[in-house]
Design an enzyme around this catalytic site. Structure first.
Site, PDB file in Angstrom:
ATOM      1  CB  SER A 123      -0.968   0.016   1.183  1.00  0.00           C
ATOM      2  OG  SER A 123      -2.046  -0.874   0.950  1.00  0.00           O
ATOM      3  CE  LYS A 126      -4.664   1.841  -0.758  1.00  0.00           C
ATOM      4  NZ  LYS A 126      -4.134   0.523  -0.413  1.00  0.00           N
ATOM      5  CB  SER A 178      -4.355   1.512   3.672  1.00  0.00           C
ATOM      6  OG  SER A 178      -3.554   1.067   2.620  1.00  0.00           O
TER       7      SER A 178
END
Length: 416
Positions: A123, A126, A178
């Protein structure tokens, strides 16, 4: 007469050997860091499941090209611990396969471990999606979540199909919790998952993150996914210059208002150092089975802002956030000792490649203190396509020809 020829040949041979040694030694020394390939030099470790299996009719993209000159300085090509000369090693207990500590203000790399090894970001990718969002979408813009957006593989914030959300609200859900549903919603707003990934990769290439290829908007593993501790440090450095990004990652709790007939969504920041580690500025966490645990976080102390990136870490013997806190402590201690940097976070626009299209080749140091030596070396290598080896071979041939004439002339004199 024969002894004259022998002495002449011996002198010529000795001179030729000395010339070749003098010429080849610096060339070999310069090439040495590039020849010693680290583990995962080109690609992350093999996947442990089928998450990176390509869709029918598609193939796994080849590994990204490895730059001839290591981005960030020569020491960034080293495989093990990279610390200032004379500095103590970092504390025991760190499980990350690759990590980097940087000065967020100057871009100086304070210490690192195998910084250009290629791993999966989970993640942490991101942060790259968020950069695309803050540069292309306005905070007050309203986005309607689709049914597909709301049904993504979680971790999810809990968006509702048909719910209306502002970009700012979604950004909090993306970076604080997230949310994969949020990542997909942003991707839809950016033209679809493929278009969003293309924009993420274009931005990574533009700012010089040459180890990075996003395969999904959320960080879920996919064919060709790749990054490095150096690249994520560069991306985070760039992201923290964006006020909207910096404000969101520093937020401890937030609430997305009711939407689509559903109640408000409370969000708490997943980064457990926020509010616990003195001067913590925020960051991001990540995990997949293939990537293992990934982490980025920053803190400020005595006017210094440092950030740490960790890739492929494990939660034992201590939690990853605690390992990150020790690396930050180590970085601040080196700063207090005025230790010399071991590298430099450097933004640059790469030359045109099949993946990033026609991009300017001019260097662009985002910190104002870019690695001019690295850029100059790259330019020199680019402007000299013949290469050092080619010139050495040419000189060898020339010397052999001259030597042949010389020896022939001596023989002619000896027989006359």
């Amino acid at each position: 007469m024969h002894s004259v020829v022998s002495r002449s040949l011996k002198v010529f041979t000795t001179t030729l050997a000395a010339a070749l040694l003098a010429l080849s030694t610096p060339a070999l020394a310069a090439a040495a860091p590039q020849q010693a390939q680290c583990a995962n030099h080109q690609a992350p470790p093999p996947p442990v499941d089928t998450s990176e299996k390509p869709a029918p009719g598609k193939q796994v993209p080849p590994p990204l090209a490895v730059p001839a000159v290591p981005v960030g300085g020569d020491r960034m090509a080293e495989c093990g611990l990279i610390t200032p000369n004379g500095a103590l090693n970092p504390p025991d207990g760190n499980t990350a396969a690759s990590w980097l500590v940087q000065d967020l203000d100057t871009g100086a790399v304070i210490a690192a471990k195998d910084p250009h090894a290629r791993h999966r970001p989970a993640s942490l990718i991101k942060t790259l999606l968020a950069l695309v969002v803050v540069t292309q979408l306005k905070p007050e813009q309203v986005i309607v979540a689709s049914k597909e957006d709301a049904e993504q593989e979680c971790t999810c914030v809990g968006l509702v199909a048909g719910g209306q959300y502002t970009v700012d609200q979604l950004l909090h859900g993306l970076l604080m919790h997230s949310g994969n549903d949020v990542a997909h919603t942003f991707a839809t707003a950016l033209g679809g998952a493929d278009a969003a990934v293309a924009k993420m990769n274009a931005l990574a290439a533009k700012i010089g993150a040459l180890d990075t290829r996003a395969a999904t908007p959320s960080g879920l593993d996919g064919p060709g996914m790749s990054t490095s501790a150096y690249d994520l440090s560069l991306i985070f450095h760039y992201a923290m210059k964006q006020p909207e990004f910096a404000q969101v990652v520093a937020t401890k709790n937030f609430e997305i208002p009711p939407a689509g007939g559903k109640p408000a969504i409370p969000i708490w920041n997943d980064n457990k150092l926020l509010g616990v580690y003195p001067g913590f500025l925020g960051g991001k966490t990540g995990f997949t089975d293939d990537a293992r645990h990934t982490y980025v976080g920053a803190a400020q102390r005595k006017g210094k802002r440092l950030a740490v990136v960790m890739l492929r870490a494990e939660q034992k013997p201590t939690k990853v956030v605690d390992q990150a806190a020790k690396l930050l402590d180590y970085g601040f201690a080196l700063e207090d000792d005025h230790a010399a940097p071991v590298g430099q976070i450097t933004y640059r626009a790469p030359a045109a490649t099949p993946e990033n299209g026609d991009r300017p080749a001019a260097a662009d140091s985002g910190t104002g203190t870019g690695n001019s030596g690295t850029s100059a070396a790259a330019s020199a290598a680019k402007e000299d396509p013949f290469g050092v080896t080619g010139w050495i071979i040419t000189l060898v041939v020339f010397l052999i020809i001259v030597g042949g004439f010389f020896v022939g002339h001596q023989r002619k004199k000896a027989t006359s």
